[in-house]
Design an enzyme around this catalytic site. Structure first.
Site, PDB file in Angstrom:
ATOM      1  N   GLU A 133     -19.787  -5.849   9.297  1.00  0.00           N
ATOM      2  CA  GLU A 133     -20.816  -5.070   9.990  1.00  0.00           C
ATOM      3  C   GLU A 133     -21.867  -5.969  10.645  1.00  0.00           C
ATOM      4  O   GLU A 133     -22.338  -5.686  11.744  1.00  0.00           O
ATOM      5  CB  GLU A 133     -21.482  -4.088   9.016  1.00  0.00           C
ATOM      6  CG  GLU A 133     -20.603  -2.900   8.632  1.00  0.00           C
ATOM      7  CD  GLU A 133     -19.594  -3.208   7.519  1.00  0.00           C
ATOM      8  OE1 GLU A 133     -19.650  -4.323   6.954  1.00  0.00           O
ATOM      9  OE2 GLU A 133     -18.758  -2.332   7.227  1.00  0.00           O
TER      10      GLU A 133
ATOM     11  N   LYS B 197       0.852  -1.182   0.000  1.00  0.00           N
ATOM     12  CA  LYS B 197       0.000   0.000   0.000  1.00  0.00           C
ATOM     13  C   LYS B 197       0.899   1.247   0.000  1.00  0.00           C
ATOM     14  O   LYS B 197       1.850   1.317   0.775  1.00  0.00           O
ATOM     15  CB  LYS B 197      -0.927  -0.031   1.225  1.00  0.00           C
ATOM     16  CG  LYS B 197      -2.173   0.792   1.060  1.00  0.00           C
ATOM     17  CD  LYS B 197      -3.290   0.372   1.993  1.00  0.00           C
ATOM     18  CE  LYS B 197      -4.448   1.345   1.835  1.00  0.00           C
ATOM     19  NZ  LYS B 197      -5.616   0.981   2.605  1.00  0.00           N
TER      20      LYS B 197
ATOM     21  N   ARG C 139     -25.649  -2.697   6.201  1.00  0.00           N
ATOM     22  CA  ARG C 139     -25.211  -4.100   6.136  1.00  0.00           C
ATOM     23  C   ARG C 139     -25.645  -4.886   7.377  1.00  0.00           C
ATOM     24  O   ARG C 139     -25.735  -6.095   7.338  1.00  0.00           O
ATOM     25  CB  ARG C 139     -23.679  -4.170   6.060  1.00  0.00           C
ATOM     26  CG  ARG C 139     -23.093  -3.908   4.718  1.00  0.00           C
ATOM     27  CD  ARG C 139     -22.946  -5.212   3.938  1.00  0.00           C
ATOM     28  NE  ARG C 139     -22.633  -4.944   2.548  1.00  0.00           N
ATOM     29  CZ  ARG C 139     -21.428  -5.021   2.010  1.00  0.00           C
ATOM     30  NH1 ARG C 139     -20.392  -5.375   2.754  1.00  0.00           N
ATOM     31  NH2 ARG C 139     -21.252  -4.759   0.742  1.00  0.00           N
TER      32      ARG C 139
HETATM   33  C1  LIG Z   1     -19.115  -2.470   3.784  1.00  0.00           C
HETATM   34  C2  LIG Z   1     -17.964  -1.526   3.914  1.00  0.00           C
HETATM   35  N1  LIG Z   1     -17.413  -1.334   5.117  1.00  0.00           N
HETATM   36  C3  LIG Z   1     -16.376  -0.471   5.254  1.00  0.00           C
HETATM   37  C4  LIG Z   1     -15.888   0.207   4.179  1.00  0.00           C
HETATM   38  C5  LIG Z   1     -14.787   1.240   4.335  1.00  0.00           C
HETATM   39  N2  LIG Z   1     -13.538   0.811   3.676  1.00  0.00           N
HETATM   40  C6  LIG Z   1     -13.189   1.286   2.470  1.00  0.00           C
HETATM   41  S1  LIG Z   1     -11.741   0.674   1.941  1.00  0.00           S
HETATM   42  C7  LIG Z   1     -11.572  -0.249   3.319  1.00  0.00           C
HETATM   43  C8  LIG Z   1     -10.359  -1.113   3.472  1.00  0.00           C
HETATM   44  C9  LIG Z   1     -10.255  -2.107   2.393  1.00  0.00           C
HETATM   45  O1  LIG Z   1      -9.093  -2.833   2.538  1.00  0.00           O
HETATM   46  P1  LIG Z   1      -8.560  -3.702   1.334  1.00  0.00           P
HETATM   47  O2  LIG Z   1      -9.692  -4.384   0.676  1.00  0.00           O
HETATM   48  O3  LIG Z   1      -7.459  -4.571   1.836  1.00  0.00           O
HETATM   49  O4  LIG Z   1      -8.008  -2.638   0.309  1.00  0.00           O
HETATM   50  P2  LIG Z   1      -6.692  -1.725   0.438  1.00  0.00           P
HETATM   51  O5  LIG Z   1      -7.157  -0.370   0.824  1.00  0.00           O
HETATM   52  O6  LIG Z   1      -5.774  -2.335   1.444  1.00  0.00           O
HETATM   53  O7  LIG Z   1      -6.104  -1.743  -0.917  1.00  0.00           O
HETATM   54  C10 LIG Z   1     -12.632  -0.053   4.201  1.00  0.00           C
HETATM   55  C11 LIG Z   1     -12.751  -0.678   5.523  1.00  0.00           C
HETATM   56  C12 LIG Z   1     -16.511  -0.019   2.936  1.00  0.00           C
HETATM   57  N3  LIG Z   1     -16.130   0.618   1.834  1.00  0.00           N
HETATM   58  N4  LIG Z   1     -17.527  -0.890   2.835  1.00  0.00           N
END
Ligand SMILES: Cc1ncc(C[n+]2csc(CCOP(=O)(O)OP(=O)(O)O)c2C)c(N)n1
Length: 631
Positions: A369, A283, A397
């Protein structure tokens, strides 16, 4: 807009077809240009950065190997899709992302044929891709479908429901796991540990198998692999969980080695059945400040890309998230039963300090969630006071869990609902404008909406003292700037606050943020202004009194008009047989797109000027026009 080298490779890429015309040997240089373009452009307006820097090579390789848009490419969440947007004809508009009229924050089908599926909420990609793969099989199409999902998004049950289904079907589907060991904050949970083990074990196997140099440029992973060698020696490598589930698992491979990605994806492209490619990325890759602190650089505001300095807005008072975080620390200090739960939103929900001070009572459950809510129910059954810190949009959710596991059993769970109302840049997928509607119809719930920061603290305290489930919903950002009192006092349940008694015969019943927003109209029209405080239970006595003493009522809320707080007022009036004219001001029956929060409010007709104009029109229509001049 960032400078782009007119003689560079990126400037010549209008569509992925241009990309596919390049020689393989040029892809590395293209990736470097693309990364630099992202760093400079996002710096000008802010946006999602670190995740996109990790998917530069992946986006290049996927569009190089697959025949997009005929082949479907589905990015999970979509915050990491900026490189994809740049490569698919949206390079010049990248600087407009998240702004009114600009590019959408996430992939959106209405925006581009290259956006295979509209996203924003996480963990939908495998289900959607599977649906497309099944549709292709049924229609005899040879279209390929690829889902790209992060290790954070993979922590959600929804992703596993889809894997479970896909592994049992004979469909051609490729799932790419983009594993950077991060969610927004550190990824958590047993699955995250499993990926780390998988990485170390498989890396060892790869190295042994002929020195494939999988992760040479990734010192941390290399070190992990080296250390794990001792443990891995002599061990027969078990099948991965994905193989057990019916996928052909390949990896892990270095997600920043574009040549290796192209070769591997090329090989996998024509393989039949469910395929799984495990890609390891970093990242923030290629931008030192973001590599060093990917949490801070997940979604920065504007910054100077050379120095890596964020242009901070001058802060005036705490945000609602900070008010919440402070309250939780204070109440946890007084009462050992309080625990805090977040579904992967520690920073956004204001829980950083709480985790540091009360690590045993802090639970990041990953992007889960549904589990967050039912976990809280279990905690409440056995005497704890769980506080679920959750964004309004993500509580959607956990709705069945809220009804079935919490409310039906009347369990004392506090829902601290952040980002309620219009959220700005994250746009239509993230607007928190449905919670009043979906919460107020649930028996046993108490639902509150604070008009200011101090009221937010007192409402949270009130919620924590009740022997039933209670929600406090507050907006993104800062409030009107009311000082937050250290003392905490429970508010009388279901009692509104009369802010101003007007003489005109018009009454404005405001909920939450709309109390302050209605003030100019109240002053101009000498209207009565009420801070309703509770959406449930409503102050029915006050509503009856207002109906009896006024000639018209306006309800105001930062929630969908359909079924919202104003509808609740109408139900009361109907029950008591009042025929007083009522105007409901709130979010109309349409999705509100991205922009600033102010843009969103204006689009919904909820900025103070629009509110005043709407109310004046309504009031004039009642045949009583005593409007003071503006200003
Ligand atoms: C249902 C839901 N919960 C929380 C989020 C907030 N959120 C957006 S990106 C993220 C992290 C995602 O991590 P990852 O899939 O590993 O992607 P990275 O940012 O590490 O590339 C979160 C928790 C969301 N978009 N949707």
């Amino acid at each position: 807009m960032a400078e782009e080298k007119s003689d560079g490779l990126l400037a010549a890429i209008e569509t992925p077809a241009d990309l596919r015309a390049l020689a393989r040997g040029e892809l590395r240089a293209l990736s470097d240009e693309l990364r630099q373009y992202l760093i400079e452009t996002v710096g000008q307006m802010g946006g999602h950065l670190a995740a996109g820097l990790g998917t530069v090579e992946l986006a290049v390789a996927l569009h190089y190997v697959f025949d997009t848009p005929y082949d479907r490419l589905i990015w999970d969440v979509g915050h990491q899709a900026y490189p994809h947007k740049v490569l698919t004809g949206r390079r010049r508009r990248l600087g407009s992302i998240k702004q009114r009229g600009g590019l959408a924050p996430f992939p959106a089908r209405a925006e581009s044929v290259y956006d295979g599926f509209g996203v924003g909420h996480s963990s939908t990609s495998i289900s959607a891709a599977l649906g497309m793969a099944v549709a292709n099989r049924l229609s005899g199409s040879d279209r390929r479908v690829v889902a790209v999902i992060g290790d954070g998004a993979m922590s959600a049950g929804l992703a596993w429901e889809a894997l479970n289904h896909a592994g049992s079907l004979d469909v051609d589907l490729l799932v790419v796991l983009n594993d950077n060991d991060m969610s927004i904050s550190e990824n958590v949970g047993a699955l995250s540990n499993y990926f780390a083990r998988l990485l170390s074990g498989r890396t060892y196997a790869h190295l042994r198998a002929g020195g494939k140099k999988v992760l040479r440029r990734m010192p941390a992973a290399w070190e992990l692999a080296r250390r794990s060698e001792v443990h891995a020696k002599g061990m027969v490598l078990p099948g991965t969980i994905f193989e057990e589930m019916g996928f052909n698992y390949i990896g892990p491979i270095d997600g920043h080695d574009v040549a290796a990605l192209v070769t591997t994806l090329g090989n996998m492209r024509s393989l039949p059945g469910p395929q799984f490619l495990h890609v390891v990325t970093q990242k923030g890759k290629g931008y030192a400040p973001a590599e060093a602190d990917p949490i801070k650089w997940h979604g920065p505001g504007p910054y100077d890309h050379v120095s890596g300095t964020l242009f901070k807005e001058a802060s005036a008072g705490p945000t609602y998230s900070q008010v919440f975080g402070q309250w939780l620390c204070d109440v946890a200090e007084q009462d050992a039963r309080f625990v805090g739960i977040t579904p992967a939103m520690r920073e956004g929900s204001g829980l950083v300090e709480f985790e540091q001070r009360f690590p045993e009572r802090y639970f990041d459950v990953a992007i889960a969630e549904q589990h967050a809510v039912t976990l809280a129910a279990g905690l409440a059954c056995d005497g704890m006071r769980p506080v679920v810190a959750i964004y309004s949009t993500f509580l959607q959710r956990g709705y069945d869990q809220l009804i079935h596991d919490v409310a039906l059993q009347r369990l004392p769970v506090v829902f601290a609902i952040d980002r309620a109302g219009l959220v700005g840049g994250d746009g239509a997928t993230h607007q928190g404008v449905f919670d009043l509607t979906f919460l107020r119809c649930v028996p046993n719930m108490v639902v509150m909406a604070p008009a200011d920061e101090n009221e937010c603290r007192q409402m949270l305290y009130t919620a924590g003292q009740l022997d039933q489930p209670a929600a406090v919903r507050y907006p993104r950002g800062r409030g009107p700037g009311i000082a937050v009192e250290k003392t905490m006092q429970a508010l009388p349940l279901g009692r509104a606050e009369l802010r101003h008694s007007g003489a005109s015969g018009l009454a404005l019943l405001g909920f939450g943020t709309m109390v302050e927003a209605a003030r100019p109209a109240a002053e101009a029209l000498d209207a009565t202004l009420v801070n309703m405080r509770f959406v449930k239970p409503l102050d029915e006595a006050l509503i009856a009194e207002v109906a009896a003493g006024h000639r018209a009522i306006v309800t105001l809320e930062e929630n969908s008009v359909a079924g919202g707080a104003g509808s609740a007022v109408l139900e009361v009036l109907q029950r008591i047989g009042s025929a007083i004219p009522v105007l409901q001001v709130g979010v109309p029956d349409a999705f509100v797109e991205h922009g600033t929060r102010e843009d969103n409010l204006a689009a919904a007709g909820l900025d103070p000027a629009a509110i005043r104009a709407t109310i004046e029109r309504f009031w004039r229509g009642q045949g009583i026009a005593r409007v003071r001049p503006a200003g």
